[in-house]
Design a protein around this motif. Sequence first.
Motif, PDB file in Angstrom:
ATOM      1  N   ASP A 190      -9.142  -8.340   3.384  1.00 46.30           N
ATOM      2  CA  ASP A 190      -8.577  -7.626   2.249  1.00 46.30           C
ATOM      3  C   ASP A 190      -9.695  -7.009   1.429  1.00 46.30           C
ATOM      4  O   ASP A 190     -10.877  -7.087   1.791  1.00 46.30           O
ATOM      5  N   LEU A 236      -2.987  -2.537  -2.553  1.00 45.76           N
ATOM      6  CA  LEU A 236      -3.656  -3.476  -1.652  1.00 45.76           C
ATOM      7  C   LEU A 236      -4.326  -2.689  -0.536  1.00 45.76           C
ATOM      8  O   LEU A 236      -3.769  -1.705  -0.037  1.00 45.76           O
ATOM      9  N   LEU A 252      -1.452 -12.800   3.918  1.00 46.15           N
ATOM     10  CA  LEU A 252      -2.276 -12.399   2.786  1.00 46.15           C
ATOM     11  C   LEU A 252      -2.851 -13.609   2.046  1.00 46.15           C
ATOM     12  O   LEU A 252      -2.273 -14.699   2.060  1.00 46.15           O
TER      13      LEU A 252
END
Length: 808
Positions: free
Chosen positions: A296, A335, A325
């Motif tokens: 991420d 995101l 996630l």
Amino acid sequence: MIVKIRTAFLVFAACFVFAPCGSAQAPAGSPAAAVWTALSAPAMDPAKSAHATNVDIIRDHIRINLTDGTIQFTQPVNGVVFGAVFHGKGHLLAEPPNPQEAQQLRLFTRQDKLNVEFTDATFSFTDGLLDEVAKQVKWQTSGLASDDLYAKRQKEREDLGESSMPRLLQSILSADRARTTYFLADVKTDKNWVEVHDDSLEPEEMEVGRWVDVGPFKLFDTWMSFPSGGRTSAEAWRDPQAKEDFVIRAFKIDAAVTSGADLNATAHLDLEPRLAGQDVLIFDLDANLRLESVKDSSNNALTFYQARERKDRNQSYGDYVAVVLAQPLAVGTPLSLDFRYGGKRAIRKAGTGNYFCESSGWYPERPNSFSARADFDLTFHSPKNAPLVATGEKTSETVDGGARITTWKSEKPLAVAGFAYGDYKITNDKAGDVVIDIYANREPDDVMAMVQRYFEQGPGAQEAAVGSMSPSIMAKTMGTEIANAVRVFSAWYGPFPYKHISVTSLPISYSYGQGWPGLLYLWSGSFLDSTQRNAIGIKDQTAVTDFFRGHETSHQWWGHRVGWKSYHDQWLSEGFAEFSGNLYVQYRQNMKEYLQRWRKEKENLRVHDVYGHEVEALGPIWMGQRIGSSVTGPGSYQDLIYSKGGYVLQMLRMQLMNPRDPDPDHLFKEMMQDYCKTFDNKAASTEDFKAIVEKHMTHGMDLDGNHKMDWFFNQYVYGMGEAQYTFHSSAEATADGKTHIKGEIARAGVPDNWKDAVPLYAHIGDKTVKMGLISVTHASEPFDFTIPGKIDRISINDYEDLLADVKQ
């Protein structure tokens, strides 16, 4: 977006040639790992076992009755009971919600209402099934500690390329389980397992069908698919993104391709969350491209699960990637994810300097991508001697040692992106301000090289002199043809949607073409000259040249400038491209050949497939990809959706034609340009197009007197049938210089409420003039009128105006 070549060449060429989860990154002991393990091999709960007698499980129009047997549930994971197994006797019953689904159910089962018996069943769910059953049974305390049926069926579905595991994982870990509920009943009948799906994240939540053997593959036959709660599919798909938990706004991809056909890439995706609380996001990625990592924006290494690697196996294990996630989705908080992956078989080497690059699956994407748009920023590293072309505008090109580095950026958001590379000869042309670049292989691919040797050195030397079969020989001609097609369609549909279009040649063994935004993949057989095409047995040369090039070029408008909202609406792309291919034939050749193409389209609909079904009777074109099934022929989908979808436009063109206008097609062009402008770079539905038609319809098309085209779309898009018309008429000169016309048009072979607006033509010497439209709303329509001037005779269907069998 694909048109397969209807040709005998492949027969000719054949004479010459011939753990449920594959990988995962998950910390031991994490909630996701515990859930995934439990889904693969669940433990049964001895305290949740019961004798079931007439237990009803109701899902909308579907009823599952556990008539007599034993049902046992799994132990919970993450606080959720997700599975159950039934042994005994049961019935699966369902009532179709509309005529279209009733017709499909009859096609597959020969039943008006579904009623099948089953003996075993497994249930995968995150909805209220446990409570639903608990109200109808009494729990026993002596249930089994294990039952391997659930795990066995889970693996068998995974082997087929369908897995409920990512979807179950997503729902179990979701903070909003009520909005992400999932239900799958898998029941064993005397013939095969039948599946019932109720998926709250799908626009059409309800689905019933089964897997069936078709040659070396198994296909899923969808018996019925429909929205829950009495909604229509048009309502369910009005906003195709409405149920998405996230949408992708931008891709930044850095990919390296090699002379050995390897692909390695990193893909940066910018996401817009739509559903708060989601812990698991699901993507599609070719399973032959193996994920190394997903991170991420905080550089957290994320847990992911990927389908097993397919390699060269006929049946895919699926192409899912489920990413867990670090923090649940939060609406309003963007995101970003970074995927690193690579592998073989997404690219296939097909000869010296020849590569087949798959147009989809090479980067992580969402299903139904043609209903959405995203920005693309692409960087490619290819061999120095193998130029690469991609979607978007090329913004830079450099050479570093043995590598050629190019960058490409979309000038507007796109539905998809693709690329191609090889030892190309590059030629250029223009159509107004639109740049045409042709990337044609310098050398024939391995199959064509073999064919060339046959004619140069083998028995074929006595049959024909074919010369070089390199696509590059015809590169200049191809540039001219594509430029001409761009000019024609710009005049009919409005401006070309991009600044340039590039064309590449596909190896001959991949007998299809595909139009991606600003990038065409054309079968290299279309790069052959007429002598070569004739030598290898291609009889319908127009089909692989003028028509084929026109069809694929028009996808820049149909599929890209205007997308489609759902599989129901894909005929708006393929049918419109079929019409466009025929239209280009009219311009490239003549009206006679154009009309002959439409006669062939009619024949495609009238033929019987290998199972004895008339193609037109397989279902409405609104059924889309569902037409391809185990009970239809291999070409039935294309024959129906392309041919009939194209004929819808042909009929509208002829209804709107006005011979008194300097441009008789002005009204039709105006309608199509309005459609493109209204849905410019957006997705459209069948109802959206219908609204545009109603905006431009003439008085003669208003057969119901309500300024609606329901009669037309209900018959030709949502319905089935081909009318048979018999037309008789006489034309007699009157004393005052007029013509008295009398006759009858009779209709048969369709329901009594069938209607048509039939163009009527007058013949005066060697001229044919459209007089107007006859409203045919009854089985027999007599007419008797007098008009000024002398007319020799009148007729109908002069320009293949009707998708009907006409005798006159």
